[in-house]
Design a protein around this motif. Structure first.
Motif, mmCIF file in Angstrom:
data_model
loop_
_atom_site.group_PDB
_atom_site.id
_atom_site.type_symbol
_atom_site.label_atom_id
_atom_site.label_comp_id
_atom_site.label_asym_id
_atom_site.label_seq_id
_atom_site.Cartn_x
_atom_site.Cartn_y
_atom_site.Cartn_z
ATOM 1 N N THR A 164 -48.819 -19.531 -1.270
ATOM 2 C CA THR A 164 -49.528 -19.335 -2.534
ATOM 3 C C THR A 164 -49.202 -20.504 -3.442
ATOM 4 N N GLY A 165 -50.115 -20.813 -4.355
ATOM 5 C CA GLY A 165 -49.896 -21.904 -5.298
ATOM 6 C C GLY A 165 -50.216 -23.251 -4.688
ATOM 7 N N GLY A 166 -49.428 -24.242 -5.060
ATOM 8 C CA GLY A 166 -49.567 -25.568 -4.479
ATOM 9 C C GLY A 166 -50.471 -26.515 -5.239
ATOM 10 N N LYS A 167 -50.953 -26.116 -6.424
ATOM 11 C CA LYS A 167 -51.917 -26.971 -7.126
ATOM 12 C C LYS A 167 -51.476 -27.283 -8.558
ATOM 13 N N HIS A 168 -51.822 -28.488 -8.964
ATOM 14 C CA HIS A 168 -51.673 -28.908 -10.362
ATOM 15 C C HIS A 168 -52.774 -28.219 -11.161
ATOM 16 N N ARG A 169 -52.432 -27.688 -12.362
ATOM 17 C CA ARG A 169 -53.402 -26.947 -13.176
ATOM 18 C C ARG A 169 -53.515 -27.566 -14.576
ATOM 19 N N PRO A 221 -46.892 -21.670 -9.506
ATOM 20 C CA PRO A 221 -45.734 -21.190 -8.727
ATOM 21 C C PRO A 221 -46.085 -21.229 -7.248
ATOM 22 N N THR A 222 -45.241 -21.876 -6.463
ATOM 23 C CA THR A 222 -45.603 -22.232 -5.088
ATOM 24 C C THR A 222 -44.548 -21.762 -4.092
ATOM 25 N N ILE A 223 -45.007 -21.160 -3.011
ATOM 26 C CA ILE A 223 -44.127 -20.685 -1.942
ATOM 27 C C ILE A 223 -44.498 -21.408 -0.658
ATOM 28 N N LEU A 224 -43.508 -22.044 -0.025
ATOM 29 C CA LEU A 224 -43.708 -22.774 1.225
ATOM 30 C C LEU A 224 -43.048 -22.053 2.393
ATOM 31 N N GLU A 225 -43.685 -22.114 3.537
ATOM 32 C CA GLU A 225 -43.143 -21.564 4.779
ATOM 33 C C GLU A 225 -43.192 -22.658 5.835
ATOM 34 N N GLY A 226 -42.268 -22.601 6.785
ATOM 35 C CA GLY A 226 -42.260 -23.597 7.851
ATOM 36 C C GLY A 226 -41.666 -24.927 7.443
ATOM 37 N N VAL A 227 -40.744 -24.912 6.471
ATOM 38 C CA VAL A 227 -40.094 -26.149 6.024
ATOM 39 C C VAL A 227 -39.030 -26.561 7.039
ATOM 40 N N THR A 228 -39.005 -27.838 7.373
ATOM 41 C CA THR A 228 -38.038 -28.366 8.336
ATOM 42 C C THR A 228 -37.174 -29.446 7.696
ATOM 43 N N GLU A 229 -36.122 -29.827 8.388
ATOM 44 C CA GLU A 229 -35.126 -30.720 7.808
ATOM 45 C C GLU A 229 -35.660 -32.114 7.497
ATOM 46 N N ASP A 230 -36.759 -32.524 8.109
ATOM 47 C CA ASP A 230 -37.296 -33.855 7.848
ATOM 48 C C ASP A 230 -38.150 -33.907 6.578
ATOM 49 N N MET A 231 -38.317 -32.777 5.924
ATOM 50 C CA MET A 231 -39.113 -32.721 4.700
ATOM 51 C C MET A 231 -38.217 -32.906 3.483
ATOM 52 N N ASP A 232 -38.700 -33.630 2.484
ATOM 53 C CA ASP A 232 -37.905 -33.894 1.283
ATOM 54 C C ASP A 232 -37.475 -32.619 0.586
ATOM 55 N N VAL A 233 -38.351 -31.620 0.576
ATOM 56 C CA VAL A 233 -38.059 -30.388 -0.148
ATOM 57 C C VAL A 233 -36.911 -29.609 0.481
ATOM 58 N N CYS A 234 -36.568 -29.920 1.713
ATOM 59 C CA CYS A 234 -35.520 -29.178 2.409
ATOM 60 C C CYS A 234 -34.151 -29.377 1.757
ATOM 61 N N GLY A 235 -33.831 -30.606 1.393
ATOM 62 C CA GLY A 235 -32.491 -30.875 0.877
ATOM 63 C C GLY A 235 -32.429 -31.446 -0.514
ATOM 64 N N LYS A 236 -33.530 -32.010 -0.996
ATOM 65 C CA LYS A 236 -33.528 -32.625 -2.315
ATOM 66 C C LYS A 236 -33.879 -31.611 -3.394
ATOM 67 N N GLU A 237 -33.250 -31.748 -4.541
ATOM 68 C CA GLU A 237 -33.542 -30.842 -5.646
ATOM 69 C C GLU A 237 -34.931 -31.130 -6.196
#
Length: 537
Positions: free
Chosen positions: A375-380, A390-406
């Protein structure tokens, strides 16, 4: 505040209220001038404050020079010398007057905080409440924390030890934009209670909100030079504070915190640092799904995720994953989004283009590498210039920036786990350790798991408020999330030096003239054994 009935300090502005009713009002120039007159500034330069709600100018903020910072410390040191001689009861009395003033001026504080940060009004109220609680807590506990304490002496009855808590001197406070009232004020209140003065630099984006607090401090009865605000870029003004303060309190990014720590180390002064986080939430298989989903929304999207203790990683037990995610997504999609003063808004906007760029980059990178947006994922921009759903991600893996970076935005990544050992290991990944949240029907089990989580605060069946709002509970980070603690005894003791005073009675601790050193040493050994035998330390 409604568009039809503006609060004092607001005037009609030129903006069309069709998309945003709050956009039809601006701040009165006289009101801004009254607030900014408190800044010590002789440079003649100003910075223009803009509202992230609509880009509307909020007022010119005078900028401080290095000479202004130097003058601030000269004045503060003089004020501190007199303040340190005041009684604890007097300090407590002034703190309680400040408590009352904060609550009386809550609408004014919330108005400006929303205008400057674009946060939801409900989040702005939490700032008001937290500052009032902080003032009351340290007023009521000041004797417990600062009274001289008697300790056992080496010779019972003959040696008296008194332990004093004496003020550091002038404390430098460098506060962030995300909670512009509570972060600007709450760290400084115990510093004042402990007998110090404060030179404070609030973030340039939210300077007006912090200045309301300074105004109320002076109305409460704190001497004018006891808390002096300065303004300007951190690289200039912040550095000047670090070079002059007796102690530094900094809240911000880990990268900047490391530079602050290095500057303090060079001068051999202490500091407290609350820094970044990639905070996890654990939903165990026995969790109350509905309560956990509600708590997860607050943990993730309060203040649009721009909260140091908010959640960015969600670890959910495989047995309840599908049910929980369904409720979490549904509750997220039911949120009221907006930018303005309306109490009905659940989530406000990001504060700046920089924050928006980070969130967009993390989402784009994750999607490009295979993550799914639930859900979410868009600039408004129809809501506000920097608003992101407000955005919810599924299937995040370690090679993605969102995995470890604030990220520091309204973005959460979901992960399944199959056993609690795996979840604990996942929660402890990375270098951060600020806050964590555990959801389970077995509170005792939750507290046991909490001891294995490398975080300064852990909340069981709550997002973050159980620790954050409990003023006797110390709060701070482990690892690269910081050093030191705010709140509780730790939050005021950091601003003091421990001084031991020994008074020796009857005879000195040395061999009498008629006893040889050898015989005296044997006597001391016998005494040590006797003391051990009767349980003395």
């Amino acid at each position: 505040m409604s568009a039809q009935n503006p609060e004092p300090g607001l005037v009609e502005g030129p903006h069309d209220p069709e998309h945003n009713p709050a956009a039809s009002y601006a701040l009165e120039p006289e009101y801004v001038a009254e607030l900014t007159s408190q800044i010590l500034s002789t440079s003649g330069t100003v910075a223009q404050g803009l509202s992230p709600i609509n880009g509307q100018p909020l007022g010119a903020i005078p900028q401080s020079s290095i000479e202004d910072v130097e003058e601030a410390f000269v004045r503060a040191r003089k004020a501190q010398e007199a303040w340190a001689r005041t009684s604890l009861d007097h300090r407590a009395e002034v703190l309680l007057r400040f408590h009352d003033l904060v609550l009386e001026h809550r609408d004014e504080i919330m108005d400006i905080a929303v205008w400057e940060s674009a946060k939801a009004r409900r989040d702005a109220y939490m700032e008001v409440y937290h500052v009032a609680l902080t003032a009351r807590y340290y007023a009521r506990t000041i004797h417990r924390h600062l009274d001289t304490e008697r300790r056992p002496g080496v010779v019972p009855g003959a040696t008296r030890i008194d332990v004093n808590r004496v003020p550091k001197g002038v404390v430098g406070i460098i506060s962030p934009w995300n909670y512009p009232f509570t972060m600007a004020m709450s760290d400084g209140l115990p510093a004042l209670a402990a007998g110090n003065a404060v030179v404070a630099k609030a973030d340039s984006q939210t300077m007006l909100t912090s200045l309301i607090g300074v105004k109320l401090l002076r109305e409460a009865g704190f001497p004018e030079d006891l808390w002096i605000p300065v303004a300007g870029p951190g690289s200039k003004v912040g550095t000047a504070i670090i070079e002059r303060a007796n102690y530094v309190c900094f809240t911000g990014s880990t990268a900047t915190g490391k530079r602050v720590a290095a500057g303090c180390a060079e001068r051999l002064i202490s500091c407290s640092l609350e820094l970044g986080g990639k905070n996890p939430i654990l939903v165990l298989k026995d969790a109350n799904i509905e309560r956990a989903a509600e708590g997860a929304v607050r943990a993730t999207f309060s203040n649009a995720g721009q909260l140091c203790v908010s959640t960015e990683r969600m670890l959910v037990a495989d047995e309840v994953y599908d049910r929980f995610v369904g409720r979490f997504v549904a509750r997220t999609e039911a949120m009221t989004l907006g930018a303005g003063q309306d109490w009905a808004i659940d989530m406000g906007s990001l504060i700046s283009q920089d924050q928006l760029d980070t969130v967009q980059a993390h989402v784009a990178d994750a999607v490009a590498k295979g993550a799914t947006v639930l859900t979410g994922g868009k600039h408004r921009p129809d809501i506000a210039p920097y608003f992101f759903e407000p955005t919810i991600l599924e299937g995040v893996t370690e090679d993605m920036d969102v995995c470890g970076k604030e990220t520091f935005g309204p973005l959460i990544s979901l992960y399944r786990f199959h056993d609690e050992t795996e979840a604990i290991a996942k929660a402890n990944e990375g270098n951060y350790g600020l806050n964590a949240s555990i959801w389970t029907r077995d509170a005792k089990r939750g507290r046991a798991i909490a001891r294995e989580i490398k975080a300064g605060t852990v909340n069981v069946n709550e997002a973050y408020a159980a620790t954050f709002a409990s003023l006797d509970a110390p709060m701070g980070g482990m690892r690269e999330s910081g050093v030191g603690r705010r709140q509780g005894a730790e939050g005021i003791h950091r601003y003091t030096e421990v001084q031991s005073v020994g008074t020796q009675r009857v005879y000195p601790i040395t061999a009498p003239g008629f006893v040889s050193n050898e015989l005296f040493a044997k006597g001391m050994a016998i005494t040590a054994k006797l003391m051990k035998g009767i349980g003395k330390a």
